[in-house]
Design a protein around this motif. Structure first.
Motif, PDB file in Angstrom:
ATOM      1  N   VAL A   1      -6.770  -5.512  -6.971  1.00 21.30           N
ATOM      2  CA  VAL A   1      -5.796  -4.828  -6.115  1.00 21.30           C
ATOM      3  C   VAL A   1      -4.541  -5.677  -5.925  1.00 21.30           C
ATOM      4  O   VAL A   1      -3.435  -5.136  -5.785  1.00 21.30           O
ATOM      5  CB  VAL A   1      -6.425  -4.457  -4.757  1.00 21.30           C
ATOM      6  N   ALA A   2      -4.691  -7.000  -5.926  1.00 21.17           N
ATOM      7  CA  ALA A   2      -3.507  -7.857  -5.819  1.00 21.17           C
ATOM      8  C   ALA A   2      -2.628  -7.695  -7.052  1.00 21.17           C
ATOM      9  O   ALA A   2      -1.391  -7.715  -6.956  1.00 21.17           O
ATOM     10  CB  ALA A   2      -3.919  -9.314  -5.643  1.00 21.17           C
ATOM     11  N   ARG A   3      -3.250  -7.507  -8.211  1.00 18.16           N
ATOM     12  CA  ARG A   3      -2.468  -7.303  -9.437  1.00 18.16           C
ATOM     13  C   ARG A   3      -1.712  -5.974  -9.370  1.00 18.16           C
ATOM     14  O   ARG A   3      -0.555  -5.871  -9.798  1.00 18.16           O
ATOM     15  CB  ARG A   3      -3.390  -7.342 -10.653  1.00 18.16           C
ATOM     16  N   TYR A   4      -2.355  -4.930  -8.843  1.00 15.45           N
ATOM     17  CA  TYR A   4      -1.653  -3.655  -8.674  1.00 15.45           C
ATOM     18  C   TYR A   4      -0.526  -3.786  -7.650  1.00 15.45           C
ATOM     19  O   TYR A   4       0.540  -3.168  -7.802  1.00 15.45           O
ATOM     20  CB  TYR A   4      -2.638  -2.557  -8.234  1.00 15.45           C
ATOM     21  N   ALA A   5      -0.754  -4.585  -6.604  1.00 15.94           N
ATOM     22  CA  ALA A   5       0.298  -4.802  -5.619  1.00 15.94           C
ATOM     23  C   ALA A   5       1.502  -5.470  -6.263  1.00 15.94           C
ATOM     24  O   ALA A   5       2.652  -5.094  -6.014  1.00 15.94           O
ATOM     25  CB  ALA A   5      -0.240  -5.658  -4.462  1.00 15.94           C
TER      26      ALA A   5
ATOM     27  N   ASP B   1      -6.720   8.788 -11.366  1.00 17.39           N
ATOM     28  CA  ASP B   1      -8.153   8.788 -11.079  1.00 17.39           C
ATOM     29  C   ASP B   1      -8.851   7.542 -11.603  1.00 17.39           C
ATOM     30  O   ASP B   1      -9.967   7.231 -11.172  1.00 17.39           O
ATOM     31  CB  ASP B   1      -8.815  10.030 -11.686  1.00 17.39           C
ATOM     32  N   THR B   2      -8.223   6.843 -12.528  1.00 25.41           N
ATOM     33  CA  THR B   2      -8.818   5.618 -13.080  1.00 25.41           C
ATOM     34  C   THR B   2      -8.378   4.370 -12.318  1.00 25.41           C
ATOM     35  O   THR B   2      -8.742   3.266 -12.701  1.00 25.41           O
ATOM     36  CB  THR B   2      -8.445   5.462 -14.564  1.00 25.41           C
ATOM     37  N   THR B   3      -7.603   4.555 -11.264  1.00 27.67           N
ATOM     38  CA  THR B   3      -7.082   3.423 -10.480  1.00 27.67           C
ATOM     39  C   THR B   3      -7.757   3.402  -9.107  1.00 27.67           C
ATOM     40  O   THR B   3      -8.321   4.413  -8.670  1.00 27.67           O
ATOM     41  CB  THR B   3      -5.563   3.539 -10.318  1.00 27.67           C
ATOM     42  N   PRO B   4      -7.714   2.276  -8.408  1.00 30.35           N
ATOM     43  CA  PRO B   4      -8.303   2.213  -7.060  1.00 30.35           C
ATOM     44  C   PRO B   4      -7.690   3.254  -6.125  1.00 30.35           C
ATOM     45  O   PRO B   4      -6.491   3.525  -6.188  1.00 30.35           O
ATOM     46  CB  PRO B   4      -7.977   0.792  -6.600  1.00 30.35           C
ATOM     47  N   VAL B   5      -8.508   3.827  -5.276  1.00 33.70           N
ATOM     48  CA  VAL B   5      -8.013   4.811  -4.318  1.00 33.70           C
ATOM     49  C   VAL B   5      -7.039   4.160  -3.336  1.00 33.70           C
ATOM     50  O   VAL B   5      -6.063   4.770  -2.917  1.00 33.70           O
ATOM     51  CB  VAL B   5      -9.189   5.458  -3.554  1.00 33.70           C
ATOM     52  N   SER B   6      -7.299   2.906  -2.990  1.00 33.83           N
ATOM     53  CA  SER B   6      -6.447   2.180  -2.056  1.00 33.83           C
ATOM     54  C   SER B   6      -6.510   0.693  -2.364  1.00 33.83           C
ATOM     55  O   SER B   6      -7.495   0.207  -2.935  1.00 33.83           O
ATOM     56  CB  SER B   6      -6.893   2.440  -0.612  1.00 33.83           C
ATOM     57  N   LEU B   7      -5.457  -0.024  -1.982  1.00 31.80           N
ATOM     58  CA  LEU B   7      -5.457  -1.473  -2.126  1.00 31.80           C
ATOM     59  C   LEU B   7      -6.151  -2.156  -0.953  1.00 31.80           C
ATOM     60  O   LEU B   7      -6.553  -3.315  -1.060  1.00 31.80           O
ATOM     61  CB  LEU B   7      -4.020  -1.994  -2.212  1.00 31.80           C
ATOM     62  N   LEU B   8      -6.288  -1.429   0.157  1.00 34.62           N
ATOM     63  CA  LEU B   8      -6.759  -2.031   1.395  1.00 34.62           C
ATOM     64  C   LEU B   8      -8.037  -1.376   1.894  1.00 34.62           C
ATOM     65  O   LEU B   8      -8.343  -0.230   1.556  1.00 34.62           O
ATOM     66  CB  LEU B   8      -5.685  -1.918   2.487  1.00 34.62           C
TER      67      LEU B   8
ATOM     68  N   LEU C   1      -1.126   4.287 -13.404  1.00 37.67           N
ATOM     69  CA  LEU C   1      -1.067   4.779 -12.032  1.00 37.67           C
ATOM     70  C   LEU C   1      -0.339   6.118 -11.959  1.00 37.67           C
ATOM     71  O   LEU C   1      -0.687   6.977 -11.148  1.00 37.67           O
ATOM     72  CB  LEU C   1      -0.355   3.740 -11.157  1.00 37.67           C
ATOM     73  N   ARG C   2       0.633   6.285 -12.837  1.00 39.81           N
ATOM     74  CA  ARG C   2       1.419   7.525 -12.831  1.00 39.81           C
ATOM     75  C   ARG C   2       0.684   8.674 -13.508  1.00 39.81           C
ATOM     76  O   ARG C   2       0.646   9.787 -12.968  1.00 39.81           O
ATOM     77  CB  ARG C   2       2.756   7.287 -13.529  1.00 39.81           C
TER      78      ARG C   2
ATOM     79  N   GLU D   1       0.825  -1.208   0.000  1.00 37.71           N
ATOM     80  CA  GLU D   1       0.000   0.000   0.000  1.00 37.71           C
ATOM     81  C   GLU D   1       0.864   1.265   0.000  1.00 37.71           C
ATOM     82  O   GLU D   1       0.555   2.248  -0.689  1.00 37.71           O
ATOM     83  CB  GLU D   1      -0.931  -0.004   1.214  1.00 37.71           C
ATOM     84  N   ALA D   2       1.956   1.239   0.758  1.00 44.61           N
ATOM     85  CA  ALA D   2       2.843   2.406   0.809  1.00 44.61           C
ATOM     86  C   ALA D   2       3.454   2.697  -0.558  1.00 44.61           C
ATOM     87  O   ALA D   2       3.514   3.856  -1.000  1.00 44.61           O
ATOM     88  CB  ALA D   2       3.939   2.172   1.854  1.00 44.61           C
ATOM     89  N   TRP D   3       3.921   1.662  -1.250  1.00 43.22           N
ATOM     90  CA  TRP D   3       4.461   1.857  -2.597  1.00 43.22           C
ATOM     91  C   TRP D   3       3.368   2.314  -3.558  1.00 43.22           C
ATOM     92  O   TRP D   3       3.593   3.187  -4.419  1.00 43.22           O
ATOM     93  CB  TRP D   3       5.098   0.566  -3.110  1.00 43.22           C
ATOM     94  N   TYR D   4       2.186   1.749  -3.436  1.00 39.10           N
ATOM     95  CA  TYR D   4       1.079   2.115  -4.321  1.00 39.10           C
ATOM     96  C   TYR D   4       0.737   3.599  -4.169  1.00 39.10           C
ATOM     97  O   TYR D   4       0.599   4.323  -5.166  1.00 39.10           O
ATOM     98  CB  TYR D   4      -0.137   1.250  -3.989  1.00 39.10           C
ATOM     99  N   GLN D   5       0.624   4.057  -2.944  1.00 41.47           N
ATOM    100  CA  GLN D   5       0.269   5.456  -2.719  1.00 41.47           C
ATOM    101  C   GLN D   5       1.382   6.394  -3.158  1.00 41.47           C
ATOM    102  O   GLN D   5       1.126   7.500  -3.644  1.00 41.47           O
ATOM    103  CB  GLN D   5      -0.067   5.679  -1.241  1.00 41.47           C
TER     104      GLN D   5
END
Length: 229
Positions: free
Chosen positions: A195-199, A175-182, A170-171, A88-92
């Motif tokens: 979300v697992a794929r984004y992780a 706005d087209t990506t999930p706000v959060s993975l969790l 994501l970069r 989640e930290a890397w995603y944000q």
């Protein structure tokens, strides 16, 4: 002569389990000790402490071979939560793309005494900006992160290419990506596969950037993705 045996209610006799017995006999330690633990009825207790020891042995005996204990399950849950938080930290960090700009003086290097090199010093005091992306593993220049994303999105392997395209989205279009993975409780979002794929995508990028701390979370995220299909 009549032999008086202790009431059977005082000594709980565990169910026979060949797999567990085999595991105990093969475990490090004294074989005799393992054999005694597998047959508590041969050593009837004569004190309250002995009763408790027998109950502990019975609980350990009845657990199937290879089945994790309660403490091991708790440790696994805690580690999984750490891995999710790191993803989640890397995603944000990539979704926010928070940059820090540093202007560094730029100059040419030349050996004194060389002729016709005066023109190389022109503009030597110009300060060139360098932009750094803030990540859980420290700062990386925007250029090196962008190069890795571009390389992934153009990879010959379809799976790697898809991960690169997800990072590019994501970069540039967060706005087209999930706000959060969790979710708020720290577990995966209800759309677990997405979300697992984004992780996997963000942690693959982290590993490409030589973040050793992302290796464990990446293996975990891949396992979650495989189980979500």
């Amino acid at each position: 002569m009549t032999l008086l045996l202790p009431p059977t209610s005082e000594v709980p006799v565990p169910k026979f389990n060949m797999a567990d017995l085999t595991a105990r006999l093969l475990a490090p330690g004294k074989p005799q000790e393992a054999q005694q633990q597998s047959s508590p009825a041969l050593n009837p207790p004569d004190a309250p402490e002995a009763h408790e020891e027998v109950r502990e042995r019975r609980r350990a005996y009845q657990r199937p071979a290879g089945h994790p204990s309660r403490q091991e399950r708790a440790q696994a849950r805690a580690l999984a939560q750490q891995y999710r938080d790191y993803a989640e930290a890397w995603y944000q960090a990539l979704r926010a793309w928070d940059m820090r700009e540093v202007k560094i003086p730029y100059s040419f290097h030349y050996e004194p005494g060389e002729s016709d090199l005066d023109f190389l010093t022109l503009g030597s005091n110009v300060r060139t900006p360098t932009r750094y992306l803030q990540t859980p593993a420290g700062e990386f220049t925007e250029g090196e992160v962008g190069v890795v994303i571009t390389t992934m999105s153009r990879a010959p392997l379809v799976e790697q290419m898809q991960l690169g395209k997800m990072l590019d989205k994501l970069r540039h279009t967060p706005d087209t990506t999930p706000v959060s993975l969790l979710r708020e409780d720290g577990r995966w979002h209800q759309n677990r596969e997405r979300v697992a794929r984004y992780a996997v995508a963000v942690l693959t990028l982290a590993v490409q950037l030589r973040d050793e701390g992302a290796e464990g979370p990446l293996r975990y995220a891949k396992a979650v993705l495989a189980g979500a299909h």
